[in-house]
Motif scaffolding. Structure first.
Motif, PDB file in Angstrom:
ATOM      1  N   HIS A  30       0.920  -1.181   0.105  1.00 49.28           N
ATOM      2  CA  HIS A  30      -0.176  -0.017  -0.117  1.00 49.28           C
ATOM      3  C   HIS A  30       0.834   1.201  -0.022  1.00 49.28           C
ATOM      4  CE1 HIS A  30      -3.571   2.447   0.489  1.00 49.28           C
ATOM      5  NE2 HIS A  30      -2.946   3.029   1.546  1.00 49.28           N
ATOM      6  N   ASP A  34       0.984   4.002  -6.067  1.00 51.08           N
ATOM      7  CA  ASP A  34       0.401   5.438  -6.373  1.00 51.08           C
ATOM      8  C   ASP A  34      -0.530   5.264  -7.566  1.00 51.08           C
ATOM      9  OD1 ASP A  34      -0.018   8.142  -6.237  1.00 51.08           O
ATOM     10  OD2 ASP A  34       2.097   8.777  -6.418  1.00 51.08           O
ATOM     11  N   ARG A  35      -1.129   6.361  -7.931  1.00 49.60           N
ATOM     12  CA  ARG A  35      -2.008   6.087  -9.093  1.00 49.60           C
ATOM     13  C   ARG A  35      -1.413   5.622 -10.216  1.00 49.60           C
ATOM     14  NH1 ARG A  35      -7.462   6.249 -10.796  1.00 49.60           N
ATOM     15  NH2 ARG A  35      -7.465   6.480 -12.992  1.00 49.60           N
ATOM     16  N   THR A 245      -5.620  -0.324  -1.600  1.00 53.18           N
ATOM     17  CA  THR A 245      -4.467  -0.186  -2.546  1.00 53.18           C
ATOM     18  C   THR A 245      -4.869  -0.041  -3.956  1.00 53.18           C
ATOM     19  OG1 THR A 245      -3.207  -1.303  -0.964  1.00 53.18           O
ATOM     20  CG2 THR A 245      -2.583  -1.340  -3.155  1.00 53.18           C
ATOM     21  N   LYS A 247      -7.615   0.904  -5.133  1.00 56.95           N
ATOM     22  CA  LYS A 247      -8.468   2.206  -5.351  1.00 56.95           C
ATOM     23  C   LYS A 247      -7.440   3.249  -5.483  1.00 56.95           C
ATOM     24  CE  LYS A 247     -12.187   2.767  -3.028  1.00 56.95           C
ATOM     25  NZ  LYS A 247     -13.135   3.012  -1.881  1.00 56.95           N
ATOM     26  N   LYS A 248      -6.370   3.158  -4.628  1.00 54.65           N
ATOM     27  CA  LYS A 248      -5.249   4.077  -4.902  1.00 54.65           C
ATOM     28  C   LYS A 248      -4.516   4.079  -6.152  1.00 54.65           C
ATOM     29  CE  LYS A 248      -1.087   5.435  -2.237  1.00 54.65           C
ATOM     30  NZ  LYS A 248      -0.189   4.815  -1.022  1.00 54.65           N
TER      31      LYS A 248
END
Length: 332
Positions: A30, A34-35, A245, A247-248
């Motif tokens: 996590h 990153d995106r 994670t 979603k991140k």
């Protein structure tokens, strides 16, 4: 093929590390995501093997193009992922990595855990024992890590656990510390591409070593966060973290729920598969979508006008005169 055996000692017991390992992997994944880049958890479910018994199977996709060295980025597509498949029959695990665009690249890791200081020279099967390999000890307290990953709070030389009283490990701690356990990892790296094989395999082993060092340091430095957890609690933490994670990094939900598919009989699934799976997204991610307002590119004119035969002699067409030079493409 380049084979190495890593031995990483921890100031824990094998039973304690069963929880710490799961907690560390989830939290580390996590933090590093990153995106658009990071670790996507595709599948995480119980698995039964006729030889090793009950375990857990996980499949992840690791997106990490920006983390590659410049020479690797020059030959690697910008959008790619590494598939991680793991079979966890603690204290024995198998992990395999394959690449979405390099069928001749793979990493195979066989791991065993024992309550000792890395003194078992025959822990792996006789076939693996007879293979020529280098044995590398990793010291979580004294070995250097890449500067960008260093945190004083995660440095075993400075960290002291409030719940266990363990910590502030000094040089030579493995000879006297109790309790102590060791992670034995037999790592095989294959990159069967002529001209790049040696360089890539050596680079991958360097990355693997750094990851092992950082991960085990974190597992101990976070001991007060996971030490009192039960297996049910760490599995719930794992589930919630993988959801956050995904979603991140901006993962689209799959059209088919892989974890909802019926499990194959264990006799059919006993052998680990190394083939990467096919993405199951209904729509292409945003960075792969074609802009709707992009003007259509025409490969030919809509109408074709032929020259008047009577005027052909007056046209300066290539190929008519013997003195014409052949066309050559512009050098790129």
């Amino acid at each position: 093929m380049l084979l190495k055996e890593y031995r990483i000692c921890m100031p824990l017991t094998v039973d304690e590390y069963k929880i710490g390992q799961l907690y560390m992997i989830s939290k580390h994944s996590h933090e590093q995501s990153d995106r658009g880049e990071g670790v996507e958890v595709v599948q995480n479910e119980p698995f039964e093997d006729p030889h090793h018994g009950n375990g857990q199977f996980t499949e992840k996709r690791v997106y990490l193009n920006s983390k590659l060295p410049s020479w690797a980025r020059a030959v690697v597509p910008k959008i790619f992922y590494v598939t991680e498949k793991a079979w966890n029959y603690y204290p024995y695990t198998i992990t395999e990595y394959t690449c979405s665009f390099l069928p001749k690249f793979s990493i195979h890791i066989e791991t065993k855990y024992e309550d000792n200081k890395g003194s078992n020279d025959s822990i792996f099967d006789s076939e693996a024992k007879d293979l020529e390999r280098e044995v590398c000890f990793i010291d979580i307290a004294c070995d250097d890590i890449p500067e960008r990953y260093y945190k004083e709070s995660e440095d075993p030389k400075h960290f002291k656990s409030e719940k266990t009283g363990r910590g502030q490990l000094r040089e030579g701690w493995r000879d006297s510390h109790q309790p102590i356990m060791c992670s034995y990892k037999l790592v095989t790296v294959k990159f069967e591409v002529w001209g790049l094989q040696t360089r890539v395999e050596q680079f991958v082993h360097k990355v693997v070593r750094d990851i092992l060092l950082i991960g085990h340091r974190q597992a101990f430095a976070w001991v007060d966060e996971w030490y009192d957890m039960t297996m049910d609690e760490v599995r719930e933490f794992e589930r919630a973290t993988q959801e956050a994670t995904n979603k991140k990094i901006g993962v689209f939900p799959p059209a088919i729920s892989i974890s909802g598919l019926p499990l194959l009989p264990s006799s059919v699934r006993s052998a680990p598969s190394s083939a990467p799976s096919t993405p199951l997204y209904t729509d292409a991610p945003e960075f792969l979508a074609v802009p709707k307002d992009r003007p259509r590119k025409k490969s030919a004119p809509e109408t074709l006008t032929l020259p008047d035969p009577e005027k052909k002699a007056t046209l300066n067409l290539p190929g008519i005169h013997s003195s014409d030079k052949p066309c050559r493409p512009k050098s790129e």
